[in-house]
Design a protein around this motif. Structure first.
Motif, PDB file in Angstrom:
ATOM      1  N   ALA A   1     -12.010  -5.565  -1.002  1.00 44.07           N
ATOM      2  CA  ALA A   1     -12.874  -5.351   0.712  1.00 44.07           C
ATOM      3  C   ALA A   1     -14.586  -5.993  -0.124  1.00 44.07           C
ATOM      4  O   ALA A   1     -14.518  -7.033   0.236  1.00 44.07           O
ATOM      5  N   ALA A   2     -13.969  -6.765  -1.404  1.00 42.45           N
ATOM      6  CA  ALA A   2     -14.912  -6.605  -2.271  1.00 42.45           C
ATOM      7  C   ALA A   2     -14.691  -8.975  -2.467  1.00 42.45           C
ATOM      8  O   ALA A   2     -16.042  -8.963  -1.506  1.00 42.45           O
ATOM      9  N   ILE A   3     -13.525  -9.233  -2.807  1.00 41.25           N
ATOM     10  CA  ILE A   3     -13.007  -9.929  -2.307  1.00 41.25           C
ATOM     11  C   ILE A   3     -13.383 -10.846  -1.339  1.00 41.25           C
ATOM     12  O   ILE A   3     -13.699 -12.223  -0.161  1.00 41.25           O
ATOM     13  N   ALA A   4     -12.770  -9.409  -0.045  1.00 38.23           N
ATOM     14  CA  ALA A   4     -13.825 -10.389   1.763  1.00 38.23           C
ATOM     15  C   ALA A   4     -15.118 -10.638   1.967  1.00 38.23           C
ATOM     16  O   ALA A   4     -14.769 -11.623   2.821  1.00 38.23           O
ATOM     17  N   THR A   5     -15.696 -10.096   1.284  1.00 34.64           N
ATOM     18  CA  THR A   5     -16.727 -10.223   0.851  1.00 34.64           C
ATOM     19  C   THR A   5     -17.767 -11.642   0.194  1.00 34.64           C
ATOM     20  O   THR A   5     -19.107 -12.084   0.537  1.00 34.64           O
ATOM     21  N   LEU A   6     -16.482 -11.793  -0.780  1.00 34.84           N
ATOM     22  CA  LEU A   6     -16.795 -13.157  -1.435  1.00 34.84           C
ATOM     23  C   LEU A   6     -16.572 -14.712  -1.333  1.00 34.84           C
ATOM     24  O   LEU A   6     -17.644 -15.659  -1.365  1.00 34.84           O
ATOM     25  N   CYS A   7     -15.417 -14.299  -1.214  1.00 34.42           N
ATOM     26  CA  CYS A   7     -14.640 -15.814  -0.529  1.00 34.42           C
ATOM     27  C   CYS A   7     -14.857 -16.271   0.479  1.00 34.42           C
ATOM     28  O   CYS A   7     -14.117 -14.823   1.905  1.00 34.42           O
ATOM     29  N   GLY A   8     -14.410 -17.436   1.014  1.00 37.16           N
ATOM     30  CA  GLY A   8     -13.665 -17.766   1.602  1.00 37.16           C
ATOM     31  C   GLY A   8     -12.296 -18.883   1.151  1.00 37.16           C
ATOM     32  O   GLY A   8     -12.070 -18.594   0.421  1.00 37.16           O
ATOM     33  N   GLU A   9     -11.496 -19.815   2.390  1.00 37.32           N
ATOM     34  CA  GLU A   9     -10.242 -20.616   2.104  1.00 37.32           C
ATOM     35  C   GLU A   9     -11.015 -21.410   0.763  1.00 37.32           C
ATOM     36  O   GLU A   9     -11.881 -22.032   0.506  1.00 37.32           O
ATOM     37  N   GLY A  10     -10.174 -21.485   0.289  1.00 36.10           N
ATOM     38  CA  GLY A  10      -9.987 -23.037  -1.563  1.00 36.10           C
ATOM     39  C   GLY A  10     -10.859 -21.634  -1.772  1.00 36.10           C
ATOM     40  O   GLY A  10     -11.178 -22.788  -3.414  1.00 36.10           O
ATOM     41  N   ASP A  11     -12.231 -20.753  -2.764  1.00 38.06           N
ATOM     42  CA  ASP A  11     -12.642 -20.612  -2.957  1.00 38.06           C
ATOM     43  C   ASP A  11     -11.482 -19.817  -4.604  1.00 38.06           C
ATOM     44  O   ASP A  11     -10.816 -20.050  -4.936  1.00 38.06           O
ATOM     45  N   GLU A  12     -13.066 -19.534  -5.943  1.00 41.13           N
ATOM     46  CA  GLU A  12     -11.981 -19.240  -6.789  1.00 41.13           C
ATOM     47  C   GLU A  12     -12.344 -18.383  -7.509  1.00 41.13           C
ATOM     48  O   GLU A  12     -14.130 -18.098  -7.197  1.00 41.13           O
ATOM     49  N   VAL A  13     -12.072 -17.316  -8.030  1.00 44.29           N
ATOM     50  CA  VAL A  13     -12.488 -16.420  -8.943  1.00 44.29           C
ATOM     51  C   VAL A  13     -11.706 -16.413 -10.316  1.00 44.29           C
ATOM     52  O   VAL A  13     -10.201 -16.916 -10.199  1.00 44.29           O
ATOM     53  N   ILE A  14     -12.995 -16.203 -11.543  1.00 48.95           N
ATOM     54  CA  ILE A  14     -12.295 -16.355 -13.220  1.00 48.95           C
ATOM     55  C   ILE A  14     -11.850 -14.792 -13.178  1.00 48.95           C
ATOM     56  O   ILE A  14     -11.764 -13.703 -13.287  1.00 48.95           O
ATOM     57  N   VAL A  15     -10.442 -15.033 -13.357  1.00 49.31           N
ATOM     58  CA  VAL A  15     -10.163 -13.323 -14.385  1.00 49.31           C
ATOM     59  C   VAL A  15      -9.524 -13.684 -15.325  1.00 49.31           C
ATOM     60  O   VAL A  15      -8.208 -14.618 -15.646  1.00 49.31           O
ATOM     61  N   PRO A  16      -9.238 -12.608 -15.708  1.00 54.36           N
ATOM     62  CA  PRO A  16      -9.053 -12.858 -17.848  1.00 54.36           C
ATOM     63  C   PRO A  16      -7.243 -12.319 -17.890  1.00 54.36           C
ATOM     64  O   PRO A  16      -7.434 -11.426 -16.564  1.00 54.36           O
ATOM     65  N   VAL A  17      -6.691 -13.086 -18.737  1.00 56.84           N
ATOM     66  CA  VAL A  17      -5.072 -12.577 -18.604  1.00 56.84           C
ATOM     67  C   VAL A  17      -4.745 -12.294 -19.918  1.00 56.84           C
ATOM     68  O   VAL A  17      -6.183 -12.740 -21.277  1.00 56.84           O
TER      69      VAL A  17
END
Length: 391
Positions: free
Chosen positions: A107-123
């Motif tokens: 749900a959080a991502i749905a409110t933030l992102c559209g096609e081709g947007d980016e999210v930084i995630v630690p690995v």
């Protein structure tokens, strides 16, 4: 024919690992040690089960649709607990109840992102987060963590582009177990705020943090424009099958999340919500005991790990439900892990499930989810790993 959204990502790792034990016989003197999944296998405590049985019979509302954003009384209880625990204002309209913490993330991502947007995630990353980003058409930007598995805000800053919409942190961490220092979370909050990004902090395992007091001070800041916090009741009250989580954010963001949630589940599980509310009101001492037991198991791993360390193993992280290991063998972890099922009677997950396919570090790593084995079981687990040889 165009590819389906689900083709963009990998198969569910825990389900894939379960197939490794199909048809395998485990002798009575060496039963399977299953440390593959981070979920309690025991039912809720008896007093909570009795309350749930009463609700099923006596409370008609436990069987009906409810508000999309959750039971008002539960939202109020979370707000009270969070305000007290974190030392900053959280109001009921900052809280949405979701069908598990995974749904809170989607749900959080749905409110933030559209096609081709980016999210930084630690690995190493929590794989379900990345699966959803893949299926949502959002690019996951990996952020290496190195020794200690603690991400660095400066390194994240260098990866921000005009398409970046959020940074995701999990603390205590899945899969690494490490607890992010308060100053680390503060640095990421300031970076996100200054760059106009959202900071998503998944605190599914907050109830098992080893530190006294609040793990961070983000709610005592002007947090609503930046912070989205996620939580799960599943681990605290053993409500995994009832799917109850929470998303804490600005009311305007929750209004957007409501659109997503209404189309997916309409409302969270009514019985599960009532159980979570009762647990928050009545099971404080019981939960403190659960935390103490998990911390004792963490201590057992740290105290007894030197027997593996002498053979070249490394303990990269340990905390909450997890120990994250580096193995010494000249064999990739995605081959080693299935072999450990028959050779050692151990089911765990390879590090390749927690890193991008082109990241070589995963081939040396293994995740142990120790929430369902006691100190004796932990000793047996380490004995079996110490005795294993691929030769």
């Amino acid at each position: 024919m165009s590819a389906a959204r689900t083709d963009a990502t990998f198969s569910p790792p825990v389900m894939a690992a379960r197939r490794w034990i199909e048809g395998v016989a485990f002798p009575d003197d060496r039963p399977l040690i299953n440390v593959s999944q981070a979920a309690p296998v025991a039912p809720p405590p008896p007093e909570l089960r009795r309350e749930m049985a009463r609700l099923v019979v006596e409370d008609p509302g436990s069987h009906l649709y409810g508000p999309v954003l959750g039971l008002p009384a539960l939202r109020e209880e979370v707000a009270r607990h969070w305000t007290r625990a974190y030392g900053g204002p959280v109001a009921p309209d900052n809280v949405a109840i979701t069908s598990g913490c995974n749904q809170a993330f989607t749900a959080a991502i749905a409110t933030l992102c559209g096609e081709g947007d980016e999210v930084i995630v630690p690995v190493p990353f929590y794989f379900n987060h990345v699966m959803w980003l893949d299926m949502a058409g959002v690019r996951m930007v990996p952020l290496p963590t190195g020794d200690g598995l603690i991400p660095d805000a400066g390194a994240a800053a260098a990866r921000i582009t005009p398409r970046t919409r959020a940074i995701v942190l999990v603390s205590p961490n899945n899969p690494g177990g490490v607890e992010y220092p308060a100053e680390t979370l503060r640095a990421f909050f300031e970076l996100a705020r200054d760059r106009g990004l959202a900071l998503i902090v998944d605190e599914t395992y907050r109830d098992f943090d080893s530190r006294a007091g609040a793990p961070h001070d983000l709610f005592s800041r002007n947090w609503e424009d930046t912070l989205i916090q996620l939580y799960s009741f599943s681990k605290a009250y053993r409500l995994t099958g009832h799917r109850v989580g929470a998303m804490v954010a600005a009311p305007a963001r929750l209004a957007q999340a409501e659109k997503f949630l209404d189309t997916v589940t309409i409302c969270p599980n009514q019985l599960g919500q009532r159980a979570a509310l009762w647990g928050m009101r009545h099971l404080g001492d019981w939960l403190a005991g659960e935390r103490a037991e998990i911390l004792a198991r963490r201590g057992a791993i740290s105290d007894t790990f030197p027997r593996l360390g002498a053979q070249g193993w490394r303990l990269l992280g340990c905390g909450a439900y997890f120990a994250y290991l580096e193995h010494p063998f000249d064999i990739p972890s995605d081959i080693l892990a299935p072999r450990l099922v028959e050779a050692a009677g151990i089911l765990l997950l390879p590090g390749t499930m927690f890193r991008p396919a082109d990241d070589p570090a995963g081939a040396r790593e293994l995740r142990v989810a120790f929430a369902n084995i006691d100190k004796v079981g932990i000793s047996t687990l380490l004995d079996r790993l110490a005795a294993y040889s691929p030769a």
